[in-house]
Design a protein around this motif. Structure first.
Motif, PDB file in Angstrom:
ATOM      1  N   GLY A 144      40.948  44.186  32.615  1.00 17.69           N
ATOM      2  CA  GLY A 144      41.015  42.763  32.307  1.00 17.69           C
ATOM      3  C   GLY A 144      41.962  42.033  33.242  1.00 17.69           C
ATOM      4  N   LYS A 147      40.434  41.866  36.677  1.00 18.81           N
ATOM      5  CA  LYS A 147      39.379  40.860  36.721  1.00 18.81           C
ATOM      6  C   LYS A 147      39.946  39.451  36.649  1.00 18.81           C
ATOM      7  N   GLY A 148      40.838  39.227  35.683  1.00 20.07           N
ATOM      8  CA  GLY A 148      41.341  37.884  35.443  1.00 20.07           C
ATOM      9  C   GLY A 148      42.233  37.358  36.545  1.00 20.07           C
ATOM     10  N   ARG A 250      41.417  32.918  32.860  1.00 24.37           N
ATOM     11  CA  ARG A 250      42.035  34.223  33.119  1.00 24.37           C
ATOM     12  C   ARG A 250      42.565  34.845  31.832  1.00 24.37           C
ATOM     13  N   LYS A 251      43.251  34.032  31.056  1.00 24.14           N
ATOM     14  CA  LYS A 251      43.831  34.524  29.810  1.00 24.14           C
ATOM     15  C   LYS A 251      42.742  35.043  28.869  1.00 24.14           C
ATOM     16  N   ASN A 252      41.655  34.301  28.738  1.00 23.83           N
ATOM     17  CA  ASN A 252      40.592  34.698  27.822  1.00 23.83           C
ATOM     18  C   ASN A 252      39.841  35.930  28.315  1.00 23.83           C
ATOM     19  N   ILE A 253      39.724  36.093  29.625  1.00 24.83           N
ATOM     20  CA  ILE A 253      39.104  37.302  30.172  1.00 24.83           C
ATOM     21  C   ILE A 253      39.925  38.539  29.803  1.00 24.83           C
ATOM     22  N   ILE A 254      41.235  38.430  29.984  1.00 26.64           N
ATOM     23  CA  ILE A 254      42.114  39.563  29.675  1.00 26.64           C
ATOM     24  C   ILE A 254      42.083  39.873  28.182  1.00 26.64           C
TER      25      ILE A 254
END
Length: 366
Positions: A144, A147-148, A250-254
């Motif tokens: 995560g 990716k983020g 980014r935060k929501n991806i992680i």
């Protein structure tokens, strides 16, 4: 005039709703039947009567209570890894690492189960579950972050982490956690107070299935009934629009991959504390990838995941009956399972075209 328009709009909406409901049932059903038909060709090629083979494949599951229970035993980890994929998928991510995250949860559950033999069952089981959730979440957090923050492909990183977890388990059971007798590459049994209670006596069906169903309900509520879930789905549906509206991509991806990994970690907990009661080298037979299949078959919906996981559990349990009954290699079931997935996905792909065609016919009739 407005009343007439409102009446017509309600009638049209009701008709569209009923048609979509019918298509939701009809398309997967036809897809499964076509897959079984294609499987029949394969069975005829190896000189096996398809009707007899399918009789054992489907009805062999219901010969006794043990076989029926085994369907749900097989379905339990598939549901959880399917939910893992579903959660990430709804955020626009492809978490292919459910297998590795499940292994991480299993390692944590075994470690806690071996160290808490003196505690009460409720505390021990709760600690094992918590450890599995944390371990699975950490295993999902690293991809995560990659990716983020760095934009790395979550598909590649999660697949690579599968192998990291797999070989780490091999190391643990071969060296530091090898059983006291030293005969086999496995750990000692965890304490009996860490065993999950059985739901049906004289079977292997444990409360892990109930836990999986409860978690499915929780996932549905989070994704579809909370602002947090709305933000996650917004990121998956339209990242640019979500970012423009102020959502931290980014935060929501992680967060999504952490929760996704935690869900798969619970699958490791149910397999260890409910079935094996010890850590074995490569104890899972591609359950993480079966979860992906269940999620795709279930249209990435928690309810659909439960139904498709039970279907896959039936196929896996029925494979043994078919092998004993007509001598069909169990791998044939894997091929039939793959055909079902292909046909169902194909059916879902052409569904919009079917709906468009039906809409045009309705307009012509109107």
């Amino acid at each position: 005039m407005n009343k007439i328009e409102d009446y017509l709009n309600k009638k049209i909406s009701s008709k569209v709703f009923n048609r979509n409901k019918i298509l939701t049932i009809f398309i997967p059903l036809v897809s499964v039947l076509l897959a079984l038909l294609m499987g029949s060709v394969l069975l005829l090629f190896i000189e096996v009567n398809p009707l007899e083979a399918y009789k054992y494949l489907i009805f062999g599951n219901f010969t006794n209570i043990y076989n029926i229970a085994e369907i749900f035993v097989k379905a339990t980890p598939i549901i959880l890894t399917g939910l893992s994929f579903t959660f990430a998928f709804r955020t626009g991510l492809f978490n292919i690492g459910g297998e590795g995250q499940m292994f991480a949860g299993a390692m944590a559950a075994v470690f806690v189960g071996l160290k808490t033999g003196h505690l009460s069952p409720f505390i021990t089981i709760s600690l094992c579950l918590l450890a599995a959730i944390i371990a699975g979440g950490i295993w999902g957090m690293v991809p995560g972050i990659l990716k983020g923050i760095f934009g790395s492909s979550e598909i590649i990183t999660t697949i690579m982490f599968n192998y990291v977890a797999l070989y780490f388990i091999s190391y643990l059971v071969d060296k530091p956690l090898r059983e006291s007798s030293g005969f086999y590459p496995q750990t000692d049994l965890i304490g009996e107070n860490a065993f999950l209670p059985y739901v049906v006596s004289d079977t292997r069906l444990h409360i892990g299935f109930i836990i999986a169903v409860i978690i499915s309900i929780m996932v549905y509520i989070i994704l579809w009934e909370t602002p947090f879930g709305y933000r996650l789905r917004a990121v998956g549906h339209n990242p640019d629009g979500a970012e423009y509206s102020g959502i931290n991509i980014r935060k929501n991806i992680i967060i999504s991959l952490v929760i996704s990994g935690a869900l798969a970690g619970v699958a490791g907990f149910t397999e260890i504390n409910g079935i094996h009661h010890r850590l074995l080298d490569n104890f899972s037979k591609n359950v993480g990838f079966d979860g992906i299949a269940a999620a795709l078959l279930g249209n990435a919906n928690p309810v659909g995941v439960i139904i498709s996981s039970i279907l896959l559990g039936m196929l896996q349990t029925g494979a043994n009956s078919m092998q004993r009954g007509v001598g069909v290699p169990a791998n044939i079931v894997s091929i039939i399972q793959a055909l079902i997935i292909i046909f169902v996905l194909g059916g879902n792909a052409i569904r919009p075209k079917i709906e468009l065609m039906l809409n045009r016919k309705e307009r012509v009739l109107d």
